[in-house]
Design a protein around this motif. Structure first.
Motif, short mmCIF file in Angstrom:
data_model
loop_
_atom_site.label_atom_id
_atom_site.label_comp_id
_atom_site.label_asym_id
_atom_site.label_seq_id
_atom_site.Cartn_x
_atom_site.Cartn_y
_atom_site.Cartn_z
N ASN A 19 -11.96 4.46 6.46
CA ASN A 19 -12.75 5.68 6.65
C ASN A 19 -14.09 5.42 7.30
OD1 ASN A 19 -10.75 7.28 5.37
ND2 ASN A 19 -11.57 6.70 3.35
N HIS A 20 -14.38 4.17 7.64
CA HIS A 20 -15.69 3.85 8.19
C HIS A 20 -15.77 4.07 9.70
CE1 HIS A 20 -15.50 1.07 4.54
NE2 HIS A 20 -16.42 1.98 4.25
N PHE A 21 -14.69 3.69 10.39
CA PHE A 21 -14.70 3.75 11.83
C PHE A 21 -13.30 4.04 12.33
CE2 PHE A 21 -15.81 2.59 16.15
CZ PHE A 21 -17.19 2.80 16.20
N THR A 22 -13.17 4.91 13.32
CA THR A 22 -11.86 5.26 13.86
C THR A 22 -11.83 5.02 15.37
OG1 THR A 22 -12.34 7.56 14.45
CG2 THR A 22 -11.78 7.12 12.14
N LYS A 23 -10.63 5.07 15.92
CA LYS A 23 -10.48 4.89 17.37
C LYS A 23 -11.15 6.01 18.15
CE LYS A 23 -6.14 2.33 17.00
NZ LYS A 23 -4.68 2.30 17.32
N ARG A 24 -11.37 7.13 17.50
CA ARG A 24 -12.00 8.27 18.18
C ARG A 24 -13.52 8.17 18.21
NH1 ARG A 24 -8.05 10.51 15.01
NH2 ARG A 24 -9.57 11.06 13.41
N ASP A 25 -14.09 7.32 17.37
CA ASP A 25 -15.54 7.17 17.33
C ASP A 25 -16.03 6.51 18.62
OD1 ASP A 25 -16.04 8.28 14.79
OD2 ASP A 25 -15.39 6.42 13.83
#
Length: 248
Positions: free
Chosen positions: A194-200
């Protein structure tokens, strides 16, 4: 061969090896060049092996004569610090020995071609070669950095190399493949936390219960270098030869 002192030559300026040879500051050799880097923050000395250059030159369509080159040391990666594309590389990965390649990961840039703006589809369009790469601790001891010793062929794409000589462009960007990306906070693969996603598309500050928030970014695991380019706008702000000396 006479030792070349990069500080005396002006570390922040590209070293024209032909001019240095005429001034007898470099003795022409097909085997190596010795560099005195003791006062630059990038080690006490370095010998650049040139024995592979004639063979690489055939593949990259560049000169086999080292006197046709300018030499530019470039700070390409600060370990564990993300770039503007939200990607960073850990010291443990850069220093890890790759059994298949027979070298540490940071060394995989050695012998790879150089280009302009990552136009790297065709090896024969290279404008130079990376003669060596070093992993070096800053003099203040708070981070590690990867330095590429980039050699640009003055006889090929002459206008571009002249821009480098005149310092009209002094910024660079490395190219590397990775096996996968992990979250810098929890170590899970990107997409599984939940910290970082591919969309960030921007770095994020995460409250982890410590004294101050931590920066979340994508960690590229097991990087293998395949080129470094002259660019007008680098992903890492430090990726210019000025910072080799200034960021000790």
């Amino acid at each position: 061969m006479e030792v070349v002192n990069l500080t005396a030559q002006g570390l922040l300026n590209p070293l024209d090896l032909h001019k240095a040879a005429k001034q007898k500051k470099v003795i022409a050799s097909t085997d190596s060049i010795d560099l005195d880097t003791s006062s630059t923050g990038i080690g006490n000395g370095l010998q650049l092996d040139l024995s592979f250059l004639p063979f690489a030159a055939k593949q990259y369509n560049i000169s086999p004569n080292i006197m046709d080159y300018i030499l530019v040391p470039v700070f390409v990666i600060p370990a564990s610090i993300p770039n503007r594309n939200t990607v960073g590389f850990l010291l443990e990965d850069l220093a890890r020995f790759n059994v298949e390649l027979g070298m540490q990961h940071y060394k995989t840039w050695r012998g790879k071609p150089t280009f302009y703006e990552h136009k790297n589809d065709n090896p024969v369009e290279a404008n130079g070669i990376i003669l060596d790469t070093v992993l070096n601790k800053s003099q203040k001891g708070n981070y590690w950095k990867v330095i590429n010793y980039m050699a640009f062929d003055r006889t090929k794409y002459t206008d571009l190399v002249q821009r480098v000589i005149r310092r009209e462009v002094s910024t660079y960007s490395m190219g590397a493949t990775v096996t996968h990306y992990e979250c810098s906070i929890c170590g899970r693969k990107i997409g599984n936390c939940n910290h970082f996603t591919k969309r960030d598309r921007h770095l994020k500050l995460i409250d982890t219960g410590l004294d101050r928030p931590e920066v979340a970014f994508m960690v590229g695991r097991n990087p293998v270098g395949f080129e470094t380019s002259i660019v007008e706008d680098p992903a890492w702000v430090v990726a210019q030869n000025d910072f080799v000396q200034e960021m000790k």
